[in-house]
Design a protein around this motif. Sequence first.
Motif, mmCIF file in Angstrom:
data_model
loop_
_atom_site.group_PDB
_atom_site.id
_atom_site.type_symbol
_atom_site.label_atom_id
_atom_site.label_comp_id
_atom_site.label_asym_id
_atom_site.label_seq_id
_atom_site.Cartn_x
_atom_site.Cartn_y
_atom_site.Cartn_z
ATOM 1 N N CYS A 1 -0.658 7.118 -0.036
ATOM 2 C CA CYS A 1 -0.540 6.875 1.184
ATOM 3 C C CYS A 1 0.903 6.843 1.769
ATOM 4 C CB CYS A 1 -1.056 5.631 1.545
ATOM 5 S SG CYS A 1 -2.951 5.214 1.381
ATOM 6 N N GLY A 2 1.829 7.390 0.904
ATOM 7 C CA GLY A 2 3.162 7.602 1.398
ATOM 8 C C GLY A 2 4.091 6.365 1.056
ATOM 9 N N PHE A 3 3.828 5.374 0.474
ATOM 10 C CA PHE A 3 4.811 4.379 0.083
ATOM 11 C C PHE A 3 5.528 4.548 -1.222
ATOM 12 C CE2 PHE A 3 1.605 2.116 2.640
ATOM 13 C CZ PHE A 3 2.446 1.078 3.274
ATOM 14 N N GLN A 4 6.742 3.943 -1.066
ATOM 15 C CA GLN A 4 7.712 4.242 -2.174
ATOM 16 C C GLN A 4 8.083 3.010 -2.803
ATOM 17 O OE1 GLN A 4 10.761 6.619 -0.473
ATOM 18 N NE2 GLN A 4 9.883 8.353 -0.748
ATOM 19 N N LYS A 5 8.158 2.894 -4.053
ATOM 20 C CA LYS A 5 8.746 1.757 -4.732
ATOM 21 C C LYS A 5 10.193 1.503 -4.343
ATOM 22 C CE LYS A 5 5.518 1.968 -8.725
ATOM 23 N NZ LYS A 5 5.312 1.936 -10.010
ATOM 24 N N ILE A 6 10.560 0.405 -3.879
ATOM 25 C CA ILE A 6 11.900 0.193 -3.628
ATOM 26 C C ILE A 6 12.643 -0.990 -4.398
ATOM 27 C CG2 ILE A 6 11.880 0.939 -1.306
ATOM 28 C CD1 ILE A 6 11.698 -1.928 -0.289
ATOM 29 N N GLY A 7 11.734 -1.713 -5.209
ATOM 30 C CA GLY A 7 12.382 -2.764 -5.981
ATOM 31 C C GLY A 7 11.384 -3.512 -6.667
ATOM 32 N N LEU A 8 11.780 -4.665 -7.547
ATOM 33 C CA LEU A 8 10.987 -5.561 -8.171
ATOM 34 C C LEU A 8 11.328 -6.697 -7.832
ATOM 35 C CD1 LEU A 8 8.573 -5.597 -10.572
ATOM 36 C CD2 LEU A 8 10.332 -5.986 -12.046
ATOM 37 N N ARG A 9 10.458 -7.640 -7.535
ATOM 38 C CA ARG A 9 10.668 -9.256 -7.389
ATOM 39 C C ARG A 9 10.135 -9.772 -8.684
ATOM 40 N NH1 ARG A 9 7.635 -11.375 -2.520
ATOM 41 N NH2 ARG A 9 9.326 -10.098 -1.347
ATOM 42 N N PRO A 10 11.163 -10.179 -9.471
ATOM 43 C CA PRO A 10 10.666 -10.887 -10.807
ATOM 44 C C PRO A 10 10.150 -12.127 -10.365
ATOM 45 C CG PRO A 10 12.951 -10.153 -10.954
ATOM 46 C CD PRO A 10 12.642 -9.984 -9.590
ATOM 47 N N ARG A 11 9.231 -12.512 -10.941
ATOM 48 C CA ARG A 11 8.580 -13.993 -10.857
ATOM 49 C C ARG A 11 8.178 -14.443 -9.663
ATOM 50 N NH1 ARG A 11 11.835 -18.244 -14.186
ATOM 51 N NH2 ARG A 11 13.434 -17.674 -12.748
ATOM 52 N N SER A 12 7.681 -13.309 -9.035
ATOM 53 C CA SER A 12 7.166 -13.577 -7.472
ATOM 54 C C SER A 12 6.040 -14.686 -7.335
ATOM 55 C CB SER A 12 6.745 -12.238 -6.942
ATOM 56 O OG SER A 12 6.614 -12.351 -5.517
ATOM 57 N N VAL A 13 5.372 -14.781 -8.219
ATOM 58 C CA VAL A 13 4.337 -15.916 -8.153
ATOM 59 C C VAL A 13 4.193 -16.254 -9.543
ATOM 60 C CG1 VAL A 13 3.153 -15.102 -5.862
ATOM 61 C CG2 VAL A 13 2.192 -14.290 -8.155
ATOM 62 N N ILE A 14 3.452 -17.612 -9.667
ATOM 63 C CA ILE A 14 3.114 -17.975 -11.085
ATOM 64 C C ILE A 14 1.806 -18.310 -11.079
ATOM 65 C CG2 ILE A 14 3.442 -19.827 -12.633
ATOM 66 C CD1 ILE A 14 6.242 -20.130 -11.715
ATOM 67 N N VAL A 15 0.737 -17.535 -11.614
ATOM 68 C CA VAL A 15 -0.778 -17.393 -11.641
ATOM 69 C C VAL A 15 -0.883 -18.141 -12.931
ATOM 70 C CG1 VAL A 15 -2.893 -16.192 -11.508
ATOM 71 C CG2 VAL A 15 -0.583 -15.756 -9.897
ATOM 72 N N ASP A 16 -1.590 -19.348 -12.965
ATOM 73 C CA ASP A 16 -2.064 -19.907 -14.176
ATOM 74 C C ASP A 16 -0.837 -20.258 -15.249
ATOM 75 O OD1 ASP A 16 -4.744 -20.167 -13.184
ATOM 76 O OD2 ASP A 16 -5.273 -17.864 -14.116
ATOM 77 N N GLY A 17 0.122 -20.829 -14.720
ATOM 78 C CA GLY A 17 1.456 -21.260 -15.693
ATOM 79 C C GLY A 17 1.963 -19.921 -15.949
ATOM 80 N N GLN A 18 1.605 -18.560 -15.718
ATOM 81 C CA GLN A 18 2.037 -17.336 -16.000
ATOM 82 C C GLN A 18 3.136 -16.747 -14.712
ATOM 83 O OE1 GLN A 18 2.292 -16.559 -19.505
ATOM 84 N NE2 GLN A 18 1.324 -18.377 -19.714
ATOM 85 N N PRO A 19 4.252 -16.387 -15.143
ATOM 86 C CA PRO A 19 5.048 -15.508 -13.901
ATOM 87 C C PRO A 19 4.541 -14.289 -13.849
ATOM 88 C CG PRO A 19 6.533 -15.913 -15.861
ATOM 89 C CD PRO A 19 5.246 -16.596 -16.281
ATOM 90 N N ARG A 20 4.405 -13.666 -12.878
ATOM 91 C CA ARG A 20 3.900 -12.444 -12.554
ATOM 92 C C ARG A 20 4.825 -11.572 -11.299
ATOM 93 N NH1 ARG A 20 -1.894 -11.892 -13.394
ATOM 94 N NH2 ARG A 20 -1.708 -9.779 -12.858
ATOM 95 N N ASP A 21 5.332 -10.526 -11.666
ATOM 96 C CA ASP A 21 6.418 -9.637 -11.082
ATOM 97 C C ASP A 21 5.629 -8.977 -10.095
ATOM 98 O OD1 ASP A 21 8.208 -10.755 -12.706
ATOM 99 O OD2 ASP A 21 8.277 -8.566 -14.005
ATOM 100 N N ASP A 22 6.095 -8.821 -8.715
ATOM 101 C CA ASP A 22 5.684 -7.925 -7.687
ATOM 102 C C ASP A 22 6.497 -6.828 -7.445
ATOM 103 O OD1 ASP A 22 3.479 -9.320 -6.722
ATOM 104 O OD2 ASP A 22 4.587 -10.423 -5.083
ATOM 105 N N VAL A 23 5.963 -5.571 -7.566
ATOM 106 C CA VAL A 23 6.570 -4.514 -6.795
ATOM 107 C C VAL A 23 6.639 -4.323 -5.442
ATOM 108 C CG1 VAL A 23 6.647 -1.677 -6.847
ATOM 109 C CG2 VAL A 23 5.793 -3.022 -9.068
ATOM 110 N N LEU A 24 7.823 -4.045 -4.785
ATOM 111 C CA LEU A 24 8.141 -3.871 -3.531
ATOM 112 C C LEU A 24 7.919 -2.598 -3.140
ATOM 113 C CD1 LEU A 24 11.169 -6.403 -3.060
ATOM 114 C CD2 LEU A 24 8.959 -7.154 -3.048
ATOM 115 N N MET A 25 7.109 -2.324 -1.870
ATOM 116 C CA MET A 25 6.957 -0.940 -1.528
ATOM 117 C C MET A 25 7.344 -0.642 0.043
ATOM 118 S SD MET A 25 3.745 0.075 -3.991
ATOM 119 C CE MET A 25 4.216 2.115 -4.020
ATOM 120 N N LEU A 26 7.539 0.562 0.370
ATOM 121 C CA LEU A 26 7.882 0.742 1.907
ATOM 122 C C LEU A 26 7.361 2.021 2.152
ATOM 123 C CD1 LEU A 26 10.999 -0.243 3.757
ATOM 124 C CD2 LEU A 26 10.461 2.142 3.223
ATOM 125 N N ARG A 27 6.901 2.054 3.230
ATOM 126 C CA ARG A 27 6.728 3.557 3.921
ATOM 127 C C ARG A 27 7.504 3.643 5.295
ATOM 128 N NH1 ARG A 27 1.086 6.633 5.608
ATOM 129 N NH2 ARG A 27 2.079 8.465 6.873
#
Length: 163
Positions: A133-159
């Motif tokens: 859909c035209g979005f590009q990855k612009i970064g990674l947010r480490p440990r963006s959320v913690i789900v069930d005690g496990q850190p999860r990273d988020d990819v930041l995208m922009l169009r």
Amino acid sequence: MIRVLTADDLGVYRGLWLHGLSADPSAFLLTAAEAVATPDSALVAKLSAGEVIGAFEGGTLVGFVALRRGGPERMRHMADLGPLYVHPSARRRGVARALMDAAVDAALHMGVLQLELCVDNQNEGAQALYQACGFQKIGLRPRSVIVDGQPRDDVLMLRQLDA
């Protein structure tokens, strides 16, 4: 049919949102308990503001995407996209793409110049959709959320809509 949801859609919106939280909790920021505790008035305000676009099949809400424009004046040129959720029974039929196209159209109509979103780093299917859909990855947010005690990273995208 794709259309902006209204306060009259509160029940079906909440129902699909809660279903998504139980079926695919990593696709959402809030937990199921937080969603259940969200007062109807907060959801009615969101729906009344036109911040949620829904996809219907045969009169049944099968998907939605949220679009929130920046609040402060200096951020009014951009909007946050998400969450996007499509019921499993409606997947692989273009519903998500239609919701994304409708969100882009709505953003353009509002004069938004760029859309931004965050997606779980492990959600490769969603990332592929957003890139298509035209979005590009612009970064990674480490440990963006913690789900069930496990850190999860988020990819930041922009169009950029004016590019």
